[in-house]
Design a protein around this motif. Structure first.
Motif, PDB file in Angstrom:
ATOM      1  N   PHE A 252      -4.413  -0.027   7.043  1.00 18.97           N
ATOM      2  CA  PHE A 252      -4.634   0.985   6.011  1.00 18.97           C
ATOM      3  C   PHE A 252      -3.404   1.227   5.147  1.00 18.97           C
ATOM      4  N   SER A 253      -2.536   0.214   5.063  1.00 24.31           N
ATOM      5  CA  SER A 253      -1.282   0.388   4.317  1.00 24.31           C
ATOM      6  C   SER A 253      -1.496   0.435   2.805  1.00 24.31           C
ATOM      7  N   ASN A 254      -2.601  -0.099   2.306  1.00 25.86           N
ATOM      8  CA  ASN A 254      -2.824  -0.166   0.855  1.00 25.86           C
ATOM      9  C   ASN A 254      -3.876   0.818   0.355  1.00 25.86           C
ATOM     10  N   LEU A 328      -5.970   8.495   9.737  1.00 27.71           N
ATOM     11  CA  LEU A 328      -6.272   7.087   9.489  1.00 27.71           C
ATOM     12  C   LEU A 328      -6.268   6.284  10.782  1.00 27.71           C
ATOM     13  N   SER A 329      -5.370   6.623  11.689  1.00 26.79           N
ATOM     14  CA  SER A 329      -5.334   5.927  12.979  1.00 26.79           C
ATOM     15  C   SER A 329      -6.611   6.202  13.771  1.00 26.79           C
ATOM     16  N   ARG A 330      -7.103   7.421  13.685  1.00 29.30           N
ATOM     17  CA  ARG A 330      -8.347   7.747  14.392  1.00 29.30           C
ATOM     18  C   ARG A 330      -9.531   6.987  13.791  1.00 29.30           C
ATOM     19  N   GLU A 337     -11.501   1.754   8.712  1.00 32.81           N
ATOM     20  CA  GLU A 337     -10.390   1.976   7.791  1.00 32.81           C
ATOM     21  C   GLU A 337     -10.552   1.195   6.480  1.00 32.81           C
ATOM     22  N   LYS A 338     -11.199   0.045   6.522  1.00 37.23           N
ATOM     23  CA  LYS A 338     -11.370  -0.762   5.311  1.00 37.23           C
ATOM     24  C   LYS A 338     -12.398  -0.161   4.366  1.00 37.23           C
ATOM     25  N   GLN A 339     -13.138   0.816   4.803  1.00 38.95           N
ATOM     26  CA  GLN A 339     -14.162   1.452   3.981  1.00 38.95           C
ATOM     27  C   GLN A 339     -13.614   2.631   3.173  1.00 38.95           C
ATOM     28  N   SER A 342     -10.030   6.023  -0.948  1.00 33.59           N
ATOM     29  CA  SER A 342      -8.795   6.743  -1.230  1.00 33.59           C
ATOM     30  C   SER A 342      -8.645   7.884  -0.245  1.00 33.59           C
ATOM     31  N   VAL A 343      -7.401   8.340  -0.077  1.00 31.68           N
ATOM     32  CA  VAL A 343      -7.098   9.541   0.699  1.00 31.68           C
ATOM     33  C   VAL A 343      -6.763  10.646  -0.289  1.00 31.68           C
TER      34      VAL A 343
END
Length: 447
Positions: A252-254, A328-330, A337-339, A342-343
């Motif tokens: 989820f870095s990007n 994000l880790s959860r 996470e790929k879905q 945006s945050v």
């Protein structure tokens, strides 16, 4: 050998590290391998093996990442037909780790490709890592692989396989064998699990219903009835685990960040808001769904994977930038996470509010409201809170709008208040012609 148990509380998942003579094996690891690495450093141990008891349905495993980062060999049944580098590990196979010997027992029932891992040290101490086959007080459900994984099996056939596994596969093991399951109470991989973290095989033989003197027909009937619902993401996770997941830190870095926004132009995609119910009701983006993730007791993973479909994109609203990594880790634990498009963190109170229910009016005139009970079917079977309530389980709400009358204001309730935050926000997104209210923890007044 030293056995260290790790607990992932929201998923009621147990994983294990076994250390013997400075060599370490890991059983059914969680998505984030960092805790195992920290333990290895603490004990000056080399991680040389990862055991996968089966392709898990309820979480994404880090077995492939651990292999890539440590060189540890992955052991799994040949029946998995895994697409990651691995060593087949089935009946009769053994491997030496430190001063301990690990062996495999094919134990179908929860899945066709399940194995149980037996560890024995030089002092003849036995440990049994039973995956989702044998739980404390119960056995794994047999109805998760009819539509998922390369080996599909009907629930009745797997139930019969579980009967044979319990009756025949573990008879050679002593009563003193310590049983370490992959799940405890609260997991959807079984229905009547104990909250105990471990047991002995002797205790299970005496107290676990599955070991008692029942016929195959009685066993199959018992194991198939009243199983919990199956979240949408379960089959998705089986497929991910068969392939091996991507690195948890880079996954989820990007993901873009929209920080402190005062307005939001929705692209008609789903918005998931994980803040508290109070913060959500005070200020939220119109049409967003409130799945609370304040503490480990809040089951974000389960309900996100029950409400949102695999591969369905969504925006994510969090309370603070300091929560970003944790949330994000959860979400990565179930492979969603790929879905995330945006945050988002919200700025001033420029969005929508959620109207509060006039509790006194509701208590005096409950028939003036349409009451939606979003508890699971098994909960409803034990008794209704309101005589005229309409039962629609939370995981079915998004596809059940036609079942909800719109001539009266709508009140949504669950058993304790947590799920009704999500349920009321889902209905509010679907229906804008009448007011929608969350009974929240006030439901306790009606028990």
């Amino acid at each position: 050998m030293d056995i260290i148990q790790f607990q992932d509380k929201p998923l009621a998942h147990y994983s294990y590290a076994i250390i013997s003579n400075h060599e370490m094996a890991i059983v059914d690891p969680s998505r984030d391998p960092k805790p195992y690495y920290e333990l290895a450093e603490k004990h000056n141990a080399n991680i040389i093996a990862v055991f996968e008891t089966h392709p898990h349905a309820d979480f994404v495993s880090s077995h492939l990442q651990i292999h890539k980062e440590t060189g540890a060999k992955i052991y799994a049944s040949k029946l998995v037909e895994a697409n990651y580098p691995h060593q087949s590990f089935d009946d009769g196979d053994t491997v030496k780790i430190g001063n301990s010997t690990f062996s495999a027992i094919n134990s179908p029932g929860h899945s066709p490709d399940s194995i149980t891992i037996i560890a024995k040290d030089d002092a003849n101490n036995y440990a049994m890592f039973s995956g989702d086959t044998l739980f404390i007080g119960d056995v794994g459900r047999p109805d998760l692989r009819e539509k998922a994984g390369n080996m599909k099996a009907k629930r009745e056939d797997l139930a019969k396989s579980m009967y044979q596994t319990i009756k025949n596969k573990f008879n050679h093991l002593p009563d003193e064998t310590i049983v370490y399951p992959a799940h405890g109470a609260g997991s959807l991989c079984g229905k009547n699990m104990s909250d105990a973290a471990s047991s002995t095989l002797g205790k299970e033989r005496k107290e676990n219903w599955a070991f008692q003197d029942v016929t195959e027909e009685e066993f199959v009937k018992t194991i198939l009835e009243d199983q919990p619902f199956i979240p949408s993401y379960f089959g998705f996770n089986v497929d991910i685990n068969k392939e091996g997941a991507t690195n948890s830190e880079t996954a989820f870095s990007n993901i873009p960040l929209n920080f402190g926004i005062a307005d939001f132009k929705n692209d008609n995609q789903l918005i998931i808001d994980v803040r508290s119910a109070a913060n959500y009701k005070k200020n939220h983006i119109e049409g967003s769904v409130n799945i609370i993730a304040e503490t480990e007791d809040d089951k974000l993973e389960t309900w996100l994977g029950a409400i949102v479909e695999p591969n369905e994109d969504f925006h994510l609203v969090i309370n603070s930038i300091s929560d970003r990594e944790t949330i994000l880790s959860r979400i990565a634990k179930i492979g969603y996470e790929k879905q995330i498009k945006s945050v988002i963190t919200l700025g001033e109170d420029n969005f929508k509010t959620f109207e509060s229910l006039d509790l006194d009016s509701f208590k005096e005139n409950p028939t003036e409201y349409t009451i939606i009970d979003i508890r699971n079917k098994s909960e409803v079977a034990e008794g209704m809170f309101f005589e005229n309530a309409i039962s629609i389980p939370l995981n079915e709400l998004r596809n059940s709008v036609e079942k909800i009358p719109t001539k009266k204001p709508i009140v949504v309730h669950c058993a304790g208040g947590y799920r009704s935050a999500a349920g009321s926000s889902v209905i509010s997104k679907l229906i804008d012609s009448v007011a929608v209210y969350d009974l929240s923890d006030n439901v306790k007044d009606f028990k």
